[in-house]
Design an enzyme around this catalytic site. Sequence first.
Site, mmCIF file in Angstrom:
data_model
loop_
_atom_site.group_PDB
_atom_site.id
_atom_site.type_symbol
_atom_site.label_atom_id
_atom_site.label_comp_id
_atom_site.label_asym_id
_atom_site.label_seq_id
_atom_site.Cartn_x
_atom_site.Cartn_y
_atom_site.Cartn_z
ATOM 1 N N ILE A 65 -12.189 -20.360 -16.036
ATOM 2 C CA ILE A 65 -10.976 -21.182 -15.977
ATOM 3 C C ILE A 65 -10.004 -20.722 -17.066
ATOM 4 O O ILE A 65 -9.807 -21.409 -18.076
ATOM 5 C CB ILE A 65 -11.302 -22.683 -16.138
ATOM 6 C CG1 ILE A 65 -12.452 -23.103 -15.216
ATOM 7 C CG2 ILE A 65 -10.057 -23.525 -15.821
ATOM 8 C CD1 ILE A 65 -12.929 -24.528 -15.440
ATOM 9 N N PRO A 66 -9.402 -19.548 -16.894
ATOM 10 C CA PRO A 66 -8.422 -19.103 -17.890
ATOM 11 C C PRO A 66 -7.220 -20.048 -17.884
ATOM 12 O O PRO A 66 -6.834 -20.563 -16.826
ATOM 13 C CB PRO A 66 -8.046 -17.699 -17.414
ATOM 14 C CG PRO A 66 -8.447 -17.628 -15.990
ATOM 15 C CD PRO A 66 -9.551 -18.605 -15.792
ATOM 16 N N HIS A 67 -6.672 -20.302 -19.063
ATOM 17 C CA HIS A 67 -5.559 -21.238 -19.147
ATOM 18 C C HIS A 67 -4.688 -20.947 -20.352
ATOM 19 O O HIS A 67 -5.131 -20.322 -21.319
ATOM 20 C CB HIS A 67 -6.061 -22.689 -19.189
ATOM 21 C CG HIS A 67 -7.066 -22.940 -20.271
ATOM 22 N ND1 HIS A 67 -8.400 -22.652 -20.126
ATOM 23 C CD2 HIS A 67 -6.934 -23.449 -21.515
ATOM 24 C CE1 HIS A 67 -9.050 -22.978 -21.235
ATOM 25 N NE2 HIS A 67 -8.177 -23.465 -22.094
ATOM 26 N N GLY A 68 -3.455 -21.410 -20.260
ATOM 27 C CA GLY A 68 -2.519 -21.243 -21.364
ATOM 28 C C GLY A 68 -1.379 -22.223 -21.248
ATOM 29 O O GLY A 68 -1.093 -22.744 -20.167
ATOM 30 N N LEU A 103 -4.904 -21.955 -15.123
ATOM 31 C CA LEU A 103 -3.997 -23.081 -15.335
ATOM 32 C C LEU A 103 -2.876 -22.657 -16.269
ATOM 33 O O LEU A 103 -3.126 -22.052 -17.316
ATOM 34 C CB LEU A 103 -4.729 -24.259 -15.978
ATOM 35 C CG LEU A 103 -5.550 -25.153 -15.095
ATOM 36 C CD1 LEU A 103 -6.215 -26.236 -15.939
ATOM 37 C CD2 LEU A 103 -4.721 -25.773 -14.000
#
Length: 153
Positions: A65-68, A103
């Site tokens: 779940i990569p997110h920034g 996300l």
Amino acid sequence: MKISEFLSPDFVFSSLAGTDKRTILEELSAPMSARLAGPLAGHLPEILLEREKLGSTGIGDGVAIPHGKLRGVQQLTGVFGRSAKGVDFGAIDGKPSFLFFALFAPENSAGIHLKALARISRLFKSPALRRAILDAEDAASIYSLIVEEDEKY
């Protein structure tokens, strides 16, 4: 909060081609980059990579779940992609990741950002859902599976 509030069918991809973390993040960033105007658009993969430096977003069981957080983004947006071959994403279980849920959140959105991460994590704990997504025929089927599973909560 429902996943359908931040994931649209046109941001679901059934066959990511990337073979490493960077290329997967570039693919996941592409639809969001196309939506954004200005200099930020080209920097989305780097924003996700910066977050990865704090610790892998590979949560195990083939899921990442990569997110920034991004200045100038008005609403939480998700992008989902599936990799048939799997990618070494530095997951906590040491296994490749096949399912990626990126996300992109507004810069000052800690609450909604954390709620979305928790919802996705809970959803993808289901082995049946993960298997169904891996076996799904196309992106539309994947989207339907995610939304149907999310309705159970």
